[in-house]
Design a protein around this motif. Sequence first.
Motif, PDB file in Angstrom:
ATOM      1  N   VAL A 268       0.740  -1.185   0.059  1.00 28.25           N
ATOM      2  CA  VAL A 268      -0.126  -0.003  -0.022  1.00 28.25           C
ATOM      3  C   VAL A 268       0.728   1.202  -0.083  1.00 28.25           C
ATOM      4  O   VAL A 268       1.762   1.387   0.752  1.00 28.25           O
ATOM      5  N   VAL A 269       0.456   2.108  -0.756  1.00 24.69           N
ATOM      6  CA  VAL A 269       1.420   3.546  -1.030  1.00 24.69           C
ATOM      7  C   VAL A 269       0.500   4.506  -0.744  1.00 24.69           C
ATOM      8  O   VAL A 269      -0.829   4.512  -1.036  1.00 24.69           O
ATOM      9  N   THR A 270       1.036   5.948  -0.557  1.00 25.64           N
ATOM     10  CA  THR A 270       0.251   7.121  -0.524  1.00 25.64           C
ATOM     11  C   THR A 270       0.838   7.969  -1.448  1.00 25.64           C
ATOM     12  O   THR A 270       2.064   8.200  -1.862  1.00 25.64           O
ATOM     13  N   ARG A 271      -0.188   8.614  -2.172  1.00 32.89           N
ATOM     14  CA  ARG A 271       0.201   9.700  -3.143  1.00 32.89           C
ATOM     15  C   ARG A 271      -0.521  10.917  -2.783  1.00 32.89           C
ATOM     16  O   ARG A 271      -1.776  10.954  -2.289  1.00 32.89           O
ATOM     17  N   ARG A 272      -0.175  12.147  -3.404  1.00 39.95           N
ATOM     18  CA  ARG A 272      -0.962  13.403  -2.922  1.00 39.95           C
ATOM     19  C   ARG A 272      -1.003  14.119  -4.399  1.00 39.95           C
ATOM     20  O   ARG A 272      -0.340  14.143  -5.293  1.00 39.95           O
ATOM     21  N   LEU A 273      -2.481  14.537  -4.717  1.00 38.80           N
ATOM     22  CA  LEU A 273      -2.609  15.540  -5.809  1.00 38.80           C
ATOM     23  C   LEU A 273      -3.020  16.775  -5.333  1.00 38.80           C
ATOM     24  O   LEU A 273      -3.462  16.953  -4.238  1.00 38.80           O
ATOM     25  N   LEU A 274      -2.803  17.736  -6.338  1.00 38.79           N
ATOM     26  CA  LEU A 274      -2.937  19.215  -6.287  1.00 38.79           C
ATOM     27  C   LEU A 274      -4.352  19.294  -6.583  1.00 38.79           C
ATOM     28  O   LEU A 274      -4.740  18.896  -7.692  1.00 38.79           O
ATOM     29  N   VAL A 275      -5.105  19.985  -5.867  1.00 46.18           N
ATOM     30  CA  VAL A 275      -6.596  20.520  -6.311  1.00 46.18           C
ATOM     31  C   VAL A 275      -6.761  21.869  -6.391  1.00 46.18           C
ATOM     32  O   VAL A 275      -6.500  22.657  -5.459  1.00 46.18           O
ATOM     33  N   ASP A 276      -6.879  22.441  -7.766  1.00 46.91           N
ATOM     34  CA  ASP A 276      -7.023  23.715  -7.802  1.00 46.91           C
ATOM     35  C   ASP A 276      -8.465  24.400  -7.651  1.00 46.91           C
ATOM     36  O   ASP A 276      -9.543  23.565  -8.134  1.00 46.91           O
ATOM     37  N   ASN A 277      -8.407  25.760  -7.634  1.00 51.38           N
ATOM     38  CA  ASN A 277      -9.669  26.389  -7.666  1.00 51.38           C
ATOM     39  C   ASN A 277     -10.198  26.690  -9.219  1.00 51.38           C
ATOM     40  O   ASN A 277      -9.362  26.652  -9.932  1.00 51.38           O
ATOM     41  N   PRO A 278     -11.496  27.048  -9.586  1.00 51.39           N
ATOM     42  CA  PRO A 278     -12.428  27.073  -8.444  1.00 51.39           C
ATOM     43  C   PRO A 278     -13.247  25.616  -8.188  1.00 51.39           C
ATOM     44  O   PRO A 278     -12.922  24.729  -8.914  1.00 51.39           O
ATOM     45  N   TYR A 279     -14.059  25.755  -7.376  1.00 47.69           N
ATOM     46  CA  TYR A 279     -15.105  24.569  -6.948  1.00 47.69           C
ATOM     47  C   TYR A 279     -14.333  23.164  -6.565  1.00 47.69           C
ATOM     48  O   TYR A 279     -14.361  22.279  -7.118  1.00 47.69           O
ATOM     49  N   PRO A 280     -13.282  23.363  -5.595  1.00 50.84           N
ATOM     50  CA  PRO A 280     -12.307  22.401  -5.391  1.00 50.84           C
ATOM     51  C   PRO A 280     -13.198  21.145  -4.597  1.00 50.84           C
ATOM     52  O   PRO A 280     -12.757  19.987  -4.863  1.00 50.84           O
ATOM     53  N   GLU A 281     -14.051  21.417  -3.864  1.00 50.66           N
ATOM     54  CA  GLU A 281     -14.864  20.693  -3.425  1.00 50.66           C
ATOM     55  C   GLU A 281     -15.777  19.699  -4.225  1.00 50.66           C
ATOM     56  O   GLU A 281     -15.870  18.426  -4.047  1.00 50.66           O
ATOM     57  N   PRO A 346     -21.895  31.150 -10.479  1.00 48.08           N
ATOM     58  CA  PRO A 346     -21.076  30.137  -9.447  1.00 48.08           C
ATOM     59  C   PRO A 346     -21.942  29.053  -8.890  1.00 48.08           C
ATOM     60  O   PRO A 346     -21.572  27.830  -8.807  1.00 48.08           O
ATOM     61  N   SER A 347     -23.364  29.410  -8.618  1.00 46.94           N
ATOM     62  CA  SER A 347     -24.041  28.273  -7.720  1.00 46.94           C
ATOM     63  C   SER A 347     -24.430  27.219  -8.990  1.00 46.94           C
ATOM     64  O   SER A 347     -24.496  26.011  -8.586  1.00 46.94           O
ATOM     65  N   PHE A 348     -24.860  27.586 -10.305  1.00 47.52           N
ATOM     66  CA  PHE A 348     -24.899  26.681 -11.255  1.00 47.52           C
ATOM     67  C   PHE A 348     -23.676  25.662 -11.539  1.00 47.52           C
ATOM     68  O   PHE A 348     -24.013  24.441 -11.522  1.00 47.52           O
ATOM     69  N   ARG A 349     -22.850  26.533 -11.672  1.00 49.06           N
ATOM     70  CA  ARG A 349     -21.475  25.396 -11.960  1.00 49.06           C
ATOM     71  C   ARG A 349     -21.026  24.565 -10.983  1.00 49.06           C
ATOM     72  O   ARG A 349     -20.628  23.560 -11.420  1.00 49.06           O
ATOM     73  N   ARG A 350     -21.306  25.189  -9.570  1.00 47.70           N
ATOM     74  CA  ARG A 350     -20.638  24.260  -8.730  1.00 47.70           C
ATOM     75  C   ARG A 350     -21.856  22.933  -8.498  1.00 47.70           C
ATOM     76  O   ARG A 350     -21.335  21.853  -8.375  1.00 47.70           O
ATOM     77  N   SER A 351     -22.977  23.419  -8.584  1.00 48.67           N
ATOM     78  CA  SER A 351     -24.038  22.305  -8.505  1.00 48.67           C
ATOM     79  C   SER A 351     -24.071  21.311  -9.793  1.00 48.67           C
ATOM     80  O   SER A 351     -24.038  20.137  -9.745  1.00 48.67           O
ATOM     81  N   PHE A 352     -23.468  21.803 -10.964  1.00 48.88           N
ATOM     82  CA  PHE A 352     -23.299  21.077 -12.176  1.00 48.88           C
ATOM     83  C   PHE A 352     -22.057  20.011 -11.876  1.00 48.88           C
ATOM     84  O   PHE A 352     -22.209  18.835 -12.119  1.00 48.88           O
ATOM     85  N   LEU A 353     -20.797  20.455 -11.401  1.00 47.58           N
ATOM     86  CA  LEU A 353     -19.904  19.695 -11.087  1.00 47.58           C
ATOM     87  C   LEU A 353     -20.234  18.675  -9.876  1.00 47.58           C
ATOM     88  O   LEU A 353     -19.582  17.472  -9.876  1.00 47.58           O
ATOM     89  N   LEU A 354     -21.093  18.916  -8.823  1.00 47.32           N
ATOM     90  CA  LEU A 354     -21.202  18.084  -7.836  1.00 47.32           C
ATOM     91  C   LEU A 354     -22.142  16.960  -8.322  1.00 47.32           C
ATOM     92  O   LEU A 354     -22.080  15.686  -8.111  1.00 47.32           O
ATOM     93  N   ALA A 355     -23.068  17.323  -9.262  1.00 51.28           N
ATOM     94  CA  ALA A 355     -24.051  16.281  -9.930  1.00 51.28           C
ATOM     95  C   ALA A 355     -23.335  15.186 -10.785  1.00 51.28           C
ATOM     96  O   ALA A 355     -23.598  13.927 -10.796  1.00 51.28           O
ATOM     97  N   PHE A 356     -22.375  15.890 -11.545  1.00 51.48           N
ATOM     98  CA  PHE A 356     -21.555  15.092 -12.600  1.00 51.48           C
ATOM     99  C   PHE A 356     -20.888  14.094 -11.683  1.00 51.48           C
ATOM    100  O   PHE A 356     -20.654  13.059 -12.096  1.00 51.48           O
ATOM    101  N   ALA A 357     -20.071  14.551 -10.553  1.00 52.73           N
ATOM    102  CA  ALA A 357     -19.447  13.472  -9.754  1.00 52.73           C
ATOM    103  C   ALA A 357     -20.287  12.366  -9.089  1.00 52.73           C
ATOM    104  O   ALA A 357     -19.786  11.245  -9.203  1.00 52.73           O
ATOM    105  N   THR A 358     -21.401  12.906  -8.851  1.00 51.79           N
ATOM    106  CA  THR A 358     -22.348  12.000  -8.177  1.00 51.79           C
ATOM    107  C   THR A 358     -22.985  10.711  -9.219  1.00 51.79           C
ATOM    108  O   THR A 358     -22.944   9.850  -8.840  1.00 51.79           O
ATOM    109  N   ARG A 359     -23.300  11.262 -10.241  1.00 49.67           N
ATOM    110  CA  ARG A 359     -23.839  10.243 -11.070  1.00 49.67           C
ATOM    111  C   ARG A 359     -22.516   9.571 -11.869  1.00 49.67           C
ATOM    112  O   ARG A 359     -22.862   8.078 -11.918  1.00 49.67           O
TER     113      ARG A 359
END
Length: 439
Positions: A268-281, A346-359
Amino acid sequence: MSRNSQQNRAARKRKKQQRGGARQHREFRAEIDAGSLIFAGIEFAFGPSANAESLRRTVDDLAELEGSPVAGAALDRVSQLLDASMDHAFASGWQPAELVHAVRREFGARTARLTVAAIGSHAGRTSAHKSAPEPWREQLDELNIGADDAPARGRLSAWRAAENAETTATWTAILSLLGFCNYLAPLTPLMATPPNWVTGAAASRPAKRGAEPKVLSRIRGLLAKAEATTFAEEAETLSAKAQDLMTRYAIDSAVIDAHAHTSLTDQVVTRRLLVDNPYPEAKVQLLHCVAKTNNVRVLWHQRFGLVSMVGMPVDLDLSEMLFTSLLVQASHALSEAGGDRVKRSPSFRRSFLLAFATRIGERLTIAREQAGRDASSQYGKELVPIMAERSEAVGSVFEEQFPSVVTTSHSITNEHGWQAGRVAAELADLTGGRERITG
């Protein structure tokens, strides 16, 4: 010479000496005051004592020293402090690219460029281009840090000149970086830290990461072509076998490892990724969905814009590749969806990306279950304990590294963005071009 003349000359000499002594005393006191200002400014810049107004006053006082003999001594002092801060950061598990990324998120581009200068000084002092592990040297190249031995003060002066900014602005950046490094949270070291570097051939060997670099390069090249397609039908046709291929590849690797009777925990290994703005969550949510489906655990270091990934090398490779591909596809889909002003909010784009991830997570789960059933018919009952042992090994390493984990949740603020994101996820190509590799 008359007695009066001798007395007058002696009096003038005493006054001159007194004036010289007072001047030396004032200069000595000024050096002390400059040091006090620097340390006070560091505390005001970041941490529990941070205070914007106090920092501004301190920076103004330091700027007033510009052009005086004390100014040079003050810059020498902060150069030493910056160099020591790099030692502290890297001893705490941080890597060059991670530190620059976190500083840029916190303070902006100017302070990030100062960080690059400080890392350059550290690299010269520690002979990093000769002694550091290969991934470390690759990060230095990405940051355009050359192999020279310029002293810390020289790099600091060059940075100030290149910024062409007010003295108060450069002092603010210096104090902010020093304060930030004082309160850095330790990270899990992913490679040898500077005191443990070695010279010669041992330093030039890259760490093994599953697939060979040439194969990864070919995969990434094909990924770029897959991400560039404008045909939704092609993406939808390929998506059916996507996670199936990933799962079968991972299962085959698991069976081979099991027959080798090696310690799973050691693999088992560990790696790290950089997450950029916007909408990092939203981006982290997408990574979580991909990783979870592939038996990888993730932890979001929210303040610093970093994500730790813990898993088997093959699972990490597949998760990173698919995440990168899906992130590009999500960005393209979001650009196409954002025609009017509402869809650019911003609210549309954030919700879009969260929905994309969930589906995407739902689709990956279905595909993985199907692949698991197919693999079970090939390997039989031995497959269940093999996969359970791998999952247990990953979980134990993750919990050892991160004993206290807080679960986060995300609220949806734009129903239109949510629906549009799910539609886009239905059309996403989950293969990332791996079908074409097989062909």
